[in-house]
Scaffold this active site. Structure first.
Site, PDB file in Angstrom:
ATOM      1  N   PRO A 213      82.671   4.506  97.289  1.00 53.66           N
ATOM      2  CA  PRO A 213      83.100   5.509  98.282  1.00 53.66           C
ATOM      3  C   PRO A 213      82.049   6.598  98.454  1.00 53.66           C
ATOM      4  O   PRO A 213      81.418   7.042  97.498  1.00 53.66           O
ATOM      5  CB  PRO A 213      84.394   6.072  97.684  1.00 53.66           C
ATOM      6  CG  PRO A 213      84.865   5.028  96.722  1.00 53.66           C
ATOM      7  CD  PRO A 213      83.642   4.371  96.184  1.00 53.66           C
ATOM      8  N   GLY A 214      81.874   7.028  99.706  1.00 52.61           N
ATOM      9  CA  GLY A 214      80.987   8.143  99.993  1.00 52.61           C
ATOM     10  C   GLY A 214      79.529   7.792 100.153  1.00 52.61           C
ATOM     11  O   GLY A 214      78.687   8.684 100.278  1.00 52.61           O
ATOM     12  N   THR A 215      79.181   6.510 100.146  1.00 53.32           N
ATOM     13  CA  THR A 215      77.772   6.130 100.237  1.00 53.32           C
ATOM     14  C   THR A 215      77.281   6.001 101.672  1.00 53.32           C
ATOM     15  O   THR A 215      76.088   5.785 101.888  1.00 53.32           O
ATOM     16  CB  THR A 215      77.532   4.805  99.496  1.00 53.32           C
ATOM     17  OG1 THR A 215      78.490   3.827  99.946  1.00 53.32           O
ATOM     18  CG2 THR A 215      77.685   4.997  97.997  1.00 53.32           C
ATOM     19  N   GLY A 216      78.173   6.085 102.662  1.00 50.78           N
ATOM     20  CA  GLY A 216      77.723   6.106 104.050  1.00 50.78           C
ATOM     21  C   GLY A 216      78.023   4.863 104.846  1.00 50.78           C
ATOM     22  O   GLY A 216      77.357   4.605 105.856  1.00 50.78           O
ATOM     23  N   LYS A 217      79.029   4.089 104.470  1.00 54.82           N
ATOM     24  CA  LYS A 217      79.345   2.864 105.212  1.00 54.82           C
ATOM     25  C   LYS A 217      79.856   3.193 106.612  1.00 54.82           C
ATOM     26  O   LYS A 217      79.392   2.624 107.613  1.00 54.82           O
ATOM     27  CB  LYS A 217      80.384   2.043 104.437  1.00 54.82           C
ATOM     28  CG  LYS A 217      79.914   1.616 103.060  1.00 54.82           C
ATOM     29  CD  LYS A 217      80.939   0.754 102.357  1.00 54.82           C
ATOM     30  CE  LYS A 217      82.187   1.537 102.014  1.00 54.82           C
ATOM     31  NZ  LYS A 217      81.939   2.612 101.048  1.00 54.82           N
ATOM     32  N   HIS A 433      79.767  24.636  69.088  1.00 54.21           N
ATOM     33  CA  HIS A 433      80.079  23.290  69.588  1.00 54.21           C
ATOM     34  C   HIS A 433      79.025  22.831  70.590  1.00 54.21           C
ATOM     35  O   HIS A 433      78.457  21.735  70.467  1.00 54.21           O
ATOM     36  CB  HIS A 433      81.476  23.296  70.235  1.00 54.21           C
ATOM     37  CG  HIS A 433      81.905  21.968  70.777  1.00 54.21           C
ATOM     38  ND1 HIS A 433      82.799  21.152  70.126  1.00 54.21           N
ATOM     39  CD2 HIS A 433      81.568  21.306  71.916  1.00 54.21           C
ATOM     40  CE1 HIS A 433      82.991  20.056  70.833  1.00 54.21           C
ATOM     41  NE2 HIS A 433      82.257  20.127  71.940  1.00 54.21           N
ATOM     42  N   GLU A 434      78.743  23.668  71.589  1.00 50.17           N
ATOM     43  CA  GLU A 434      77.772  23.286  72.608  1.00 50.17           C
ATOM     44  C   GLU A 434      76.354  23.252  72.044  1.00 50.17           C
ATOM     45  O   GLU A 434      75.533  22.414  72.442  1.00 50.17           O
ATOM     46  CB  GLU A 434      77.848  24.251  73.799  1.00 50.17           C
ATOM     47  CG  GLU A 434      79.215  24.325  74.470  1.00 50.17           C
ATOM     48  CD  GLU A 434      79.714  22.971  74.931  1.00 50.17           C
ATOM     49  OE1 GLU A 434      78.897  22.070  75.199  1.00 50.17           O
ATOM     50  OE2 GLU A 434      80.943  22.807  75.009  1.00 50.17           O
ATOM     51  N   HIS A 437      75.822  19.840  70.532  1.00 48.82           N
ATOM     52  CA  HIS A 437      75.441  18.828  71.526  1.00 48.82           C
ATOM     53  C   HIS A 437      73.961  18.940  71.876  1.00 48.82           C
ATOM     54  O   HIS A 437      73.236  17.937  71.930  1.00 48.82           O
ATOM     55  CB  HIS A 437      76.268  19.009  72.804  1.00 48.82           C
ATOM     56  CG  HIS A 437      77.693  18.558  72.685  1.00 48.82           C
ATOM     57  ND1 HIS A 437      78.045  17.293  72.288  1.00 48.82           N
ATOM     58  CD2 HIS A 437      78.858  19.211  72.927  1.00 48.82           C
ATOM     59  CE1 HIS A 437      79.371  17.186  72.283  1.00 48.82           C
ATOM     60  NE2 HIS A 437      79.887  18.341  72.668  1.00 48.82           N
ATOM     61  N   ASP A 508      84.902  14.560  74.356  1.00 47.70           N
ATOM     62  CA  ASP A 508      83.755  13.893  73.736  1.00 47.70           C
ATOM     63  C   ASP A 508      84.183  12.593  73.069  1.00 47.70           C
ATOM     64  O   ASP A 508      83.498  11.564  73.177  1.00 47.70           O
ATOM     65  CB  ASP A 508      83.113  14.813  72.694  1.00 47.70           C
ATOM     66  CG  ASP A 508      82.683  16.136  73.297  1.00 47.70           C
ATOM     67  OD1 ASP A 508      82.353  16.142  74.499  1.00 47.70           O
ATOM     68  OD2 ASP A 508      82.696  17.155  72.582  1.00 47.70           O
TER      69      ASP A 508
END
Length: 646
Positions: A213-217, A433-434, A437, A508
């Site tokens: 969806p959304g790729t331009g068909k 926490h971040e 990561h 996570d």
């Protein structure tokens, strides 16, 4: 109000009915004198008034006699329509002598012809009106569109002619060059058929556009409509299906009949999977309305009489559920895959959607394209629109890089939750926490570089680490392992520094488990289970085929299920051990990063890499606590953090 073919608005039928009834009622009231008519009295009283000499004038109209009194007042009475006014007056003793003696003027308004005419109208008019209403109504129902009683079987397709043809051209489509080239050839077939006929090539009967969806068909279909210069019929797949059996097939016949009459022409069916699903896949039997509609489409596209000059274009994002008979050559000869754009395509799409917008010179579309890996054309259009909204909100005349960065954060993570106030303990937990990561990702080989770290809540996240993704067509086992290791870095950091775990790692864990299960079940990346794949991926959309004791699509034994669970658990434990070790080896960097995050809340890539590459001593002072190799096992105090997925 609907328009007639000549462009003038047509008056609804209810307006005609109300107008006719108003005219009839008005004429009747005028004839009967009921609007502001005189007082009506019995005939005997009227004659007594005449004989008393109080009447100045007598006016007779039909069977109504109006008396004008000496004081100017008017009264009326009714006489027998079978007698003349003179006979009625003489019957009550009002002779000519009485009239002359009292100077009474008699005016005879003989309107018998008009009365007879209106009597005929009142008698025949309603019948003629009903006949006209039914005739007009049936004509509209027979000649109207699909909403009328007799128009169920008519197609609802919209014919895009020169007046309402889209202005979109192939220049407005970017990022899908291969798909665009396939459709450019279709347009050339229609414009220059001799070029292909002379080498023995025939025009494709069908072009199927497949992609996420959304790729331009649909945008490509609009570009074909704008470039082709031939009649273009547009309809959605769901518009064929109706509650009445056989209506869909009738609409298909009507659509192709119109297209053949206007040949050469193009028929575009958007979301064809609404009617093109595999037959016999459900429990409804062979007389399903959708299956009859599909059968008619198959016959029209390549039946016994297939000498037509009609090209059928269709779009879907579920090509896996379409019927094989619909996909074979001769029906859809050409399949155009409209995939997510690469970095070059994303840059071109951004430039297309930036036309006419005041973009600042500091904005680099290449940098934005590099940052938006995995975005579709619709996502990129939404990104530019959100950036323009931010610029307008800040009363800026141009759209700068800051607006694009804020728009990216909003599209990916949701709106910034400024009203959400975190306590000092929660803020500290989210920061560690971040930081976990980010540090784990920095010291791994196969992960994407960290672009941004923030502990500002957005959407459902308390904070996040944004990587700078790289377009990959194949993914190695090492990449999966490093991604899982990075995803578990936040939980590992909480365990090392606080001696406890929180709900911040819920998302996570979901991501890590999903990647580990895909490695084992889909990609054959497990040494224990080997090459076979297990399960049917996303699951079969046709539950009717899974009945009969086949375990709901499960194609592996209980023993294999136990081995799958064991391998998934082994991969997660191995990755978690790597996260713990990396955090212990780089504890001093993580502490400095978390401390900086609690102060500035957001770090970009240059500041983060500068901190990671800076030389570290054996000890660092963080809030009065010496952090070194001897006290690594001592946790910091704190409380559980809010949800802060990576």
């Amino acid at each position: 109000m609907e328009e007639q073919p000549n462009g003038r608005p047509s008056i609804p039928i209810w307006v005609w009915i109300l107008g006719i009834f108003a005219i009839i009622l008005g004429v009747q009231l005028w004839l009967s004198g009921r609007l502001n008519g005189p007082e009506k009295i019995p005939l005997s009283e009227a004659m007594a008034e005449i004989q008393s000499g109080k009447v100045e004038e007598i006016s007779v109209s039909g069977n109504t006699m109006t008396l004008t009194m000496n004081n100017g007042e008017e009264i009326s009475t009714s006489i027998d329509s079978r007698s003349t006014p003179e006979e009625a007056l003489a019957y009550y003793g009002v002779t000519d002598e009485v009239l002359t003696e009292n100077n009474i003027v008699v005016i005879n308004n003989d309107q018998s012809a008009w009365n007879n005419l209106f009597s005929i109208i009142f008698a025949v008019g309603p019948v003629l009106l009903l006949i006209w209403i039914f005739t007009r109504g049936f004509r509209q129902m027979q000649g109207g569109g699909g909403n009328s009683i007799f128009g169920f079987g008519r197609s609802k397709a919209k014919n895009l002619n020169d007046a309402n043809r889209p202005t979109v051209t192939f220049d407005d489509v970017a990022g899908v060059e291969e798909a665009k080239q396939d459709l450019v050839e279709v347009v050339q077939f229609l414009r220059e058929p001799e070029k292909f006929v002379q080498v023995g090539a025939r025009i494709p009967k069908g072009v199927l556009m497949v992609g996420p969806p959304g790729t331009g068909k649909t945008l490509l279909a609009r570009a074909v409509a704008g470039e082709a210069g031939v009649p273009f019929f547009h309809i959605s797949g769901s518009e064929f299906v109706e509650m009445f059996v056989g209506v869909g097939a009738s609409r298909v016949r009507d659509l192709f009949e119109k297209a053949k009459q206007n040949a050469p022409s193009i028929v575009f069916v958007d979301e064809i999977d609404a009617v093109g699903r595999q037959r016999g896949a459900g429990l409804g039997g062979g007389h399903d309305e959708r299956e009859q509609t599909l059968n008619q489409i198959l016959v029209e596209m390549d039946g016994f009489d297939n000498e037509t000059n009609v090209i059928v274009m269709a779009a879907t994002n579920r090509a896996d559920i379409l019927d094989p008979a619909l996909l074979r050559p001769g029906r859809f000869d050409r399949k155009v895959f409209v995939d997510l754009p690469d970095i070059t395509g994303r840059e071109k799409i951004l430039k297309v959607h930036a036309r006419g917008k005041p973009i600042s010179s500091e904005v680099s579309f290449m940098d934005m394209a590099r940052l938006t890996a995995g975005f579709s054309g619709a996502d990129l259009e939404n990104l530019i629109n959100e950036a323009a909204i931010f610029a307008a909100r800040r009363n800026k005349r141009t759209i700068g890089m800051l607006e694009f960065q804020d728009a990216f954060d909003r599209v990916v993570m949701g709106p910034e939750r400024k009203s959400r106030v975190m306590s000092a303990e929660d803020k500290e937990t989210v920061a560690y926490h971040e930081a976990g990561h980010a540090v784990v990702s920095f010291f791994l080989t196969n992960t994407d570089p960290v672009q941004k770290i923030t502990i500002v809540p957005r959407g459902r996240a308390g904070g996040y680490v944004m990587p700078l993704p790289v377009d990959r067509f194949v993914v190695s086992r090492e990449y999966f392992m490093d991604r899982i290791t990075m995803a578990l870095g936040g939980r590992a950091s909480e365990e090392i520094f606080f001696g406890r775990i929180t709900t911040g790692a819920s998302n996570d864990l979901q991501q890590a488990t999903s990647m580990a299960r895909s490695m084992v079940m889909e990609y054959g990346m497990s040494d224990v289970l080997g090459l076979p794949t297990y399960g049917n991926g996303s699951g079969s959309p046709f539950m009717g085929r899974e009945f009969g004791g086949f375990g709901g699509g499960r194609d592996y034994s209980e023993e294999a299920a136990r081995e799958i669970d064991g391998e998934v658990r082994r991969i997660l434990n191995e990755a978690y051990s790597r996260s713990l070790q990396l955090i212990k080896d780089n504890r001093d960097r993580l502490v400095k990063l978390a401390d900086l995050l609690m102060k500035v809340e957001t770090l970009d890539r240059p500041e983060f890499e500068k901190l990671m590459n800076a030389p570290m001593s054996n000890g660092n002072v963080v809030e009065g606590t010496i952090i070194n190799a001897e006290n690594m096992s001592e946790p910091l105090a704190g409380k559980p953090a809010m949800d802060a997925p990576a």
